[in-house]
Write an enzyme that holds these catalytic residues in place. Sequence first.
Site, PDB file in Angstrom:
ATOM      1  N   ARG A 199      32.081  28.349  56.207  1.00 30.44           N
ATOM      2  CA  ARG A 199      31.942  28.577  54.759  1.00 30.44           C
ATOM      3  C   ARG A 199      30.617  29.286  54.479  1.00 30.44           C
ATOM      4  NH1 ARG A 199      30.114  24.615  51.898  1.00 30.44           N
ATOM      5  NH2 ARG A 199      31.428  23.028  52.842  1.00 30.44           N
ATOM      6  N   TYR A 247      39.242  43.641  31.842  1.00 31.85           N
ATOM      7  CA  TYR A 247      40.303  42.974  32.586  1.00 31.85           C
ATOM      8  C   TYR A 247      40.653  41.630  31.928  1.00 31.85           C
ATOM      9  CZ  TYR A 247      42.673  40.704  36.462  1.00 31.85           C
ATOM     10  OH  TYR A 247      43.583  40.047  37.232  1.00 31.85           O
ATOM     11  N   ASP A 249      31.429  45.717  36.371  1.00 31.26           N
ATOM     12  CA  ASP A 249      32.686  45.642  37.118  1.00 31.26           C
ATOM     13  C   ASP A 249      33.065  47.082  37.482  1.00 31.26           C
ATOM     14  OD1 ASP A 249      35.336  45.546  37.957  1.00 31.26           O
ATOM     15  OD2 ASP A 249      35.915  43.967  36.544  1.00 31.26           O
ATOM     16  N   LYS A 262      41.722  45.899  45.017  1.00 31.58           N
ATOM     17  CA  LYS A 262      42.205  47.179  44.504  1.00 31.58           C
ATOM     18  C   LYS A 262      41.833  48.322  45.459  1.00 31.58           C
ATOM     19  CE  LYS A 262      43.272  44.260  41.305  1.00 31.58           C
ATOM     20  NZ  LYS A 262      42.514  44.009  40.094  1.00 31.58           N
TER      21      LYS A 262
HETATM   22  C1  PLP Z   1      42.009  42.915  39.385  1.00 32.36           C
HETATM   23  C2  PLP Z   1      40.749  43.009  38.637  1.00 32.36           C
HETATM   24  C3  PLP Z   1      39.857  41.934  38.575  1.00 32.36           C
HETATM   25  C4  PLP Z   1      40.162  40.580  39.212  1.00 32.36           C
HETATM   26  O1  PLP Z   1      40.217  40.660  40.588  1.00 32.36           O
HETATM   27  P1  PLP Z   1      41.175  39.734  41.517  1.00 32.36           P
HETATM   28  O2  PLP Z   1      40.913  40.262  42.870  1.00 32.36           O
HETATM   29  O3  PLP Z   1      42.574  39.920  41.035  1.00 32.36           O
HETATM   30  O4  PLP Z   1      40.722  38.333  41.331  1.00 32.36           O
HETATM   31  C5  PLP Z   1      38.676  42.116  37.893  1.00 32.36           C
HETATM   32  N1  PLP Z   1      38.379  43.283  37.271  1.00 32.36           N
HETATM   33  C6  PLP Z   1      39.214  44.332  37.309  1.00 32.36           C
HETATM   34  C7  PLP Z   1      38.838  45.595  36.628  1.00 32.36           C
HETATM   35  C8  PLP Z   1      40.434  44.231  37.975  1.00 32.36           C
HETATM   36  O5  PLP Z   1      41.274  45.267  37.978  1.00 32.36           O
END
Ligand code: PLP
Length: 408
Positions: A75, A127, A199, A224
């Site tokens: 961890r 998001y 983000d 992504k």
């Molecule tokens: C998908 C996404 C998230 C969340 O990420 P996960 O891997 O699904 O937990 C946060 N911000 C954006 C812009 C996203 O597209």
Amino acid sequence: MCSRNAYKIKNILSDRIIKTMSNNQFFQNKKTATKFIHAGAEPDPSTGAIMTPIFQTSTYVQSSPGQHKGYEYARSQNPTRAALETALAMIENGHYALAFSSGVAATDAVIKLLSPGDEVIAANDMYGGTYRLFTKVFEKFGITFTYVDTTNPENISKALTEKSKLIWIETPTNPLMNITDIKAVAAISKKAGTILCVDNTFASPYLQNPLDLGADIVMHSSTKYLGGHSDVIQGALIMNDVSLKDQLYFIQKSCGAVPGPFDCFLVLRGIKTLHVRMKAHCENGIAVAHFLRSHPKVDKVYWCGFEDHPNHMIAKNQMKGFGGMLSFTLKDTSIEAATKVLSSTKVFSLAESLGGVESLINHPASMTHASIPREERIKNGLSDGLIRLSIGIEDVEDLIEDLQQAIG
Ligand SMILES: *Cc1c(COP(=O)(O)O)cnc(C)c1O
């Protein structure tokens, strides 16, 4: 450049990884493609394996109490994760990176830097899962969230109070492709003494590097573009400040939202082709955006590459390209018309998520953004008929033909 990006990874990585510092320093100063391919990777010292092994272990043997090779319990430390974290830091031009079990777990760790009474200024268009985490999980712990339109940074200045500790922005936004000027917000944040977290999921580290523009933390849903193949859930935080890193590492280890070694391997592998994929996503994005805009049944296309996009010049300055995400509405604003398009595509698959090599079509109001109350959505410009595309890297003629037959 060299000294700013030098790796100070001592505290979180083991001796074994520190030995590779010179390797990584060498590639840090290479051009993008070379850097993305070699970031964090070095032949395995015990076998010479060119790919980072998947260290599928929970613990590490000590020769006598406290005598270990920098790894005690998985961890806290795992060599596959350490290689990935080094790669993530390198490709975002940061000093440190931490990988999490999902994007929202990374976001969760950032909010855990705060205490009851602290205030967050966040974008009003972001998001849905981030909004849900803020409102449904953290508000009850006494953290306050103020949502503003961050495309005009003045709105952030106006919303700041003595209690503000963190500014959270997303650019381009999901799903309306709004652009926020990172440099301008970073200047406001610095003056106010707040932490700025960006983000950067939609742009990816290939198109945009928020730390270079003054942000304190970059967050990614590695699920992504970083992973890129729709086969992993993962998140990341990248930063320069050692005290921020120490606090976030403590949270990562204490709360335990760490990714497994196989998932780390997948994202490491994804990073090696990120630059090639992003170039293809951008090229296809340009073609699809122009096709949609000229289509008689399409009303509005949300894409920051259009010269008349409100913050086009900012996008042009802070990004290397406009990416593979766009949204559009039909002139027929009925749900039925949108539903027909959403269920008629054959190359585009109807699914949540984005950033993979295959094209996806999505209905934010009922899918990715259903967790945002309808009146909030409508107020922020996210209409019921909005359709979002994640444009993959298939042949663009096939993508356009597919949209043509679906729109009719
Ligand atoms: C998908 C996404 C998230 C969340 O990420 P996960 O891997 O699904 O937990 C946060 N911000 C954006 C812009 C996203 O597209």
